[in-house]
Design a protein around this motif. Structure first.
Motif, PDB file in Angstrom:
ATOM      1  N   ARG A  13       0.808  -1.210   0.111  1.00 11.97           N
ATOM      2  CA  ARG A  13       0.027   0.016  -0.039  1.00 11.97           C
ATOM      3  C   ARG A  13       0.768   1.211  -0.132  1.00 11.97           C
ATOM      4  O   ARG A  13       0.569   2.296  -0.804  1.00 11.97           O
ATOM      5  N   ALA A  14       1.943   1.213   0.822  1.00 13.39           N
ATOM      6  CA  ALA A  14       2.827   2.228   0.794  1.00 13.39           C
ATOM      7  C   ALA A  14       3.656   2.749  -0.704  1.00 13.39           C
ATOM      8  O   ALA A  14       3.769   3.674  -1.041  1.00 13.39           O
ATOM      9  N   LEU A  15       3.767   1.448  -1.480  1.00 13.11           N
ATOM     10  CA  LEU A  15       4.469   1.644  -2.726  1.00 13.11           C
ATOM     11  C   LEU A  15       3.366   2.117  -3.744  1.00 13.11           C
ATOM     12  O   LEU A  15       3.667   3.036  -4.501  1.00 13.11           O
ATOM     13  N   ILE A  16       2.176   1.777  -3.604  1.00 16.82           N
ATOM     14  CA  ILE A  16       1.149   2.071  -4.385  1.00 16.82           C
ATOM     15  C   ILE A  16       0.926   3.817  -4.292  1.00 16.82           C
ATOM     16  O   ILE A  16       1.001   4.474  -5.189  1.00 16.82           O
ATOM     17  N   TYR A  17       0.640   4.160  -3.003  1.00 16.63           N
ATOM     18  CA  TYR A  17       0.540   5.686  -2.514  1.00 16.63           C
ATOM     19  C   TYR A  17       1.717   6.533  -2.993  1.00 16.63           C
ATOM     20  O   TYR A  17       1.365   7.542  -3.579  1.00 16.63           O
ATOM     21  N   THR A  18       2.811   5.946  -2.786  1.00 14.45           N
ATOM     22  CA  THR A  18       4.058   6.653  -3.310  1.00 14.45           C
ATOM     23  C   THR A  18       4.129   6.842  -4.843  1.00 14.45           C
ATOM     24  O   THR A  18       4.277   8.035  -5.290  1.00 14.45           O
ATOM     25  N   SER A  19       4.077   5.951  -5.388  1.00 15.53           N
ATOM     26  CA  SER A  19       3.969   5.860  -7.014  1.00 15.53           C
ATOM     27  C   SER A  19       2.838   6.795  -7.486  1.00 15.53           C
ATOM     28  O   SER A  19       2.995   7.731  -8.556  1.00 15.53           O
ATOM     29  N   LEU A  20       1.692   6.903  -6.780  1.00 13.48           N
ATOM     30  CA  LEU A  20       0.620   7.646  -7.216  1.00 13.48           C
ATOM     31  C   LEU A  20       0.914   9.094  -6.937  1.00 13.48           C
ATOM     32  O   LEU A  20       0.715   9.972  -7.753  1.00 13.48           O
ATOM     33  N   GLY A  21       1.543   9.381  -5.652  1.00  7.98           N
ATOM     34  CA  GLY A  21       1.867  10.787  -5.209  1.00  7.98           C
ATOM     35  C   GLY A  21       2.899  11.382  -6.216  1.00  7.98           C
ATOM     36  O   GLY A  21       2.784  12.689  -6.539  1.00  7.98           O
ATOM     37  N   LEU A  22       4.116  10.472  -6.649  1.00  3.55           N
ATOM     38  CA  LEU A  22       4.997  11.000  -7.475  1.00  3.55           C
ATOM     39  C   LEU A  22       4.468  11.265  -8.833  1.00  3.55           C
ATOM     40  O   LEU A  22       4.705  12.246  -9.546  1.00  3.55           O
ATOM     41  N   GLY A  23       3.422  10.335  -9.493  1.00  2.00           N
ATOM     42  CA  GLY A  23       2.691  10.612 -10.607  1.00  2.00           C
ATOM     43  C   GLY A  23       2.141  11.991 -10.461  1.00  2.00           C
ATOM     44  O   GLY A  23       1.921  12.441 -11.455  1.00  2.00           O
ATOM     45  N   ALA A  24       1.274  12.133  -9.546  1.00  2.00           N
ATOM     46  CA  ALA A  24       0.418  13.464  -9.417  1.00  2.00           C
ATOM     47  C   ALA A  24       1.343  14.500  -9.403  1.00  2.00           C
ATOM     48  O   ALA A  24       1.143  15.682  -9.986  1.00  2.00           O
ATOM     49  N   LEU A  25       2.443  14.431  -8.953  1.00  2.00           N
ATOM     50  CA  LEU A  25       3.410  15.732  -8.814  1.00  2.00           C
ATOM     51  C   LEU A  25       4.108  15.815  -9.993  1.00  2.00           C
ATOM     52  O   LEU A  25       4.167  17.277 -10.560  1.00  2.00           O
ATOM     53  N   LEU A  26       4.417  14.956 -10.812  1.00  2.00           N
ATOM     54  CA  LEU A  26       4.936  15.174 -12.045  1.00  2.00           C
ATOM     55  C   LEU A  26       4.151  15.588 -13.121  1.00  2.00           C
ATOM     56  O   LEU A  26       3.928  16.451 -13.890  1.00  2.00           O
ATOM     57  N   PHE A  27       2.722  15.309 -12.932  1.00  2.00           N
ATOM     58  CA  PHE A  27       1.507  15.639 -13.726  1.00  2.00           C
ATOM     59  C   PHE A  27       1.250  17.030 -13.465  1.00  2.00           C
ATOM     60  O   PHE A  27       0.903  17.809 -14.378  1.00  2.00           O
ATOM     61  N   ALA A  29       3.332  19.362 -11.889  1.00  2.00           N
ATOM     62  CA  ALA A  29       4.309  20.319 -12.326  1.00  2.00           C
ATOM     63  C   ALA A  29       4.101  21.417 -13.350  1.00  2.00           C
ATOM     64  O   ALA A  29       4.584  22.597 -12.673  1.00  2.00           O
ATOM     65  N   PRO A  30       3.802  21.093 -14.419  1.00  2.00           N
ATOM     66  CA  PRO A  30       3.680  22.148 -15.308  1.00  2.00           C
ATOM     67  C   PRO A  30       2.683  23.079 -15.039  1.00  2.00           C
ATOM     68  O   PRO A  30       2.636  24.372 -15.251  1.00  2.00           O
ATOM     69  N   LEU A  31       1.482  22.601 -14.553  1.00  2.00           N
ATOM     70  CA  LEU A  31       0.546  23.826 -14.085  1.00  2.00           C
ATOM     71  C   LEU A  31       0.903  24.519 -12.840  1.00  2.00           C
ATOM     72  O   LEU A  31       0.694  25.760 -12.828  1.00  2.00           O
ATOM     73  N   TYR A  32       1.871  23.858 -12.089  1.00  2.00           N
ATOM     74  CA  TYR A  32       2.296  24.773 -11.021  1.00  2.00           C
ATOM     75  C   TYR A  32       3.459  25.644 -11.510  1.00  2.00           C
ATOM     76  O   TYR A  32       3.053  26.970 -10.984  1.00  2.00           O
ATOM     77  N   VAL A  33       4.111  25.432 -12.483  1.00  4.48           N
ATOM     78  CA  VAL A  33       4.752  26.526 -12.904  1.00  4.48           C
ATOM     79  C   VAL A  33       4.359  27.685 -13.767  1.00  4.48           C
ATOM     80  O   VAL A  33       4.446  28.729 -13.643  1.00  4.48           O
TER      81      VAL A  33
END
Length: 289
Positions: A13-27, A29-33
Motif C-alpha cells: 500500500r505504501a508503494l502504491i500511494y508513493t507511486s501515485l503521489g509521484l505521478g501526481a506531482l509530475l503531472f 508540475a507544469p500547472l504549478y509552473v
C-alpha cells in the motif's frame, strides 16, 4: 502468524500511494509552473528560478492577457476569442449530445433493417482524421453561407461530435431491458413518450459523460477553429496561439502563462466540479446488464 501478511500489505500500500503521489506531482508540475509564472513580474522571471514562489501576487499579467495583449495586429487580449468559444461550445455541445441521444435510442431500442450497418458507418467518424474533411466541409459551409462564422463552427463541431455521442448513448441504451419498452407500448406509450418519460430519466450518468467529453473536445479544438473562422469569429485556442506568437521586444512569459490558464480554465473547472459524475457515468455504463 499474521505479522508477515500485514507487513506485506502495508508495504504494498505504501508503494502504491508513493507511486501515485509521484505521478501526481509530475503531472501537476507544469500547472504549478504556469500559475506561479503568471503571478510574477518580469524582474522575478528574469531571476531565473523557475520553481520559486512569487514574492508578491501580481495580477497585471492576467489583466493584460484578458484585455490588452496583442494577438497579431489586434490588441484586445483573449476576451473576444473567449466569448466566441462560449457562443460556439455551448450550443455545439448541447445539440450534439441531444442528437446523439436520439440516435443511440433508435439504434439500440428501435432497430430497423440496416441499423447495424448504419451504426458501423457512423463509427468511421470516430476514427476518421479531421484533416480529411477540411476541404469538403469548407465547401459545404460556403454553399450554406456559414463560412467564417460562429454558426458554421457550431455546425462543424456538432457533426464531428455526432459519431462519438451516438456511440456513447447506443452502448448505454443497449443494456436497457427490452421488456421495459414492451410494457410501455402495451400501456400506449409511443416513440417520444418512451424516450422522454422512461429512457431519458435513466440517462443522467451517460449524459454527464457525454457533456463533459464533448465540451472538452470542442473547447480545446484548434484545427477547426483556425480553418473555418474569420477574423471576428476565432475561438480562444486560436487567440492563444496568436498571442503567444506575436513578436515583441521582450517576451512576456507571465502574460503567455496567464493567457494559457485563461484558455484552459473552463475545462479545468468542468473536471473539478463534475469529474466525479464523469467517473460515475463511465462506471454505470460499464456495469449495466
Amino acid at each position: 502468524m499474521n505479522a508477515k501478511p500485514l507487513s506485506f500489505q502495508w508495504l504494498s500500500r505504501a508503494l502504491i500511494y508513493t507511486s501515485l503521489g509521484l505521478g501526481a506531482l509530475l503531472f501537476l508540475a507544469p500547472l504549478y509552473v504556469m500559475v506561479i509564472t503568471s503571478l510574477k513580474d518580469a524582474e522575478q522571471i528574469r531571476a531565473g528560478n523557475l520553481l520559486a514562489l512569487p514574492t508578491s501576487l501580481n495580477w497585471e499579467s492576467w489583466t493584460l492577457a484578458w484585455s490588452t495583449a496583442c494577438t497579431g495586429a489586434q490588441c484586445s487580449g483573449l476576451q473576444p476569442y473567449f466569448w466566441n468559444s462560449v457562443l460556439m461550445a455551448v450550443p455545439a455541445v448541447l445539440l450534439s449530445t441531444a442528437w446523439g441521444a436520439i440516435n443511440g435510442y433508435v439504434l439500440s431500442l428501435w432497430k430497423f433493417r440496416g441499423s447495424d450497418t448504419l451504426f458501423a458507418l457512423l463509427l468511421f467518424g470516430v476514427f476518421m482524421p479531421f484533416q480529411v474533411v477540411l476541404l469538403p466541409m469548407s465547401q459545404v459551409l460556403g454553399w450554406l453561407g456559414l463560412s467564417s462564422s460562429v454558426g458554421g463552427l457550431i455546425l462543424v463541431h456538432m457533426l464531428a461530435g455526432l459519431p462519438s455521442t451516438t456511440l456513447f448513448f447506443r452502448n448505454y441504451y443497449a443494456a436497457v431491458p427490452p421488456e421495459l419498452l414492451r410494457a410501455a407500448r402495451i400501456d400506449g406509450a409511443g416513440f417520444w413518450m418512451i424516450f422522454w418519460r422512461i429512457i431519458l430519466p435513466m440517462s443522467t450518468p451517460i449524459v454527464m459523460v457525454t457533456l463533459i467529453w464533448q465540451f472538452t473536445q470542442v473547447w480545446n479544438d484548434f484545427l477547426f477553429g483556425v480553418a473555418f473562422t474569420g477574423a471576428d469569429s476565432k475561438p480562444v485556442t486560436v487567440g492563444l496561439n496568436n498571442l503567444a506568437n506575436t513578436s515583441s521586444s521582450v517576451k512576456a512569459y507571465n502574460v503567455d502563462m496567464a493567457a494559457a490558464l485563461i484558455a484552459g480554465l473552463p475545462t479545468m473547472l468542468v473536471y473539478v466540479l463534475a469529474g466525479r459524475y464523469f467517473v460515475r457515468g463511465l462506471t454505470a455504463g460499464a456495469v449495466k446488464g
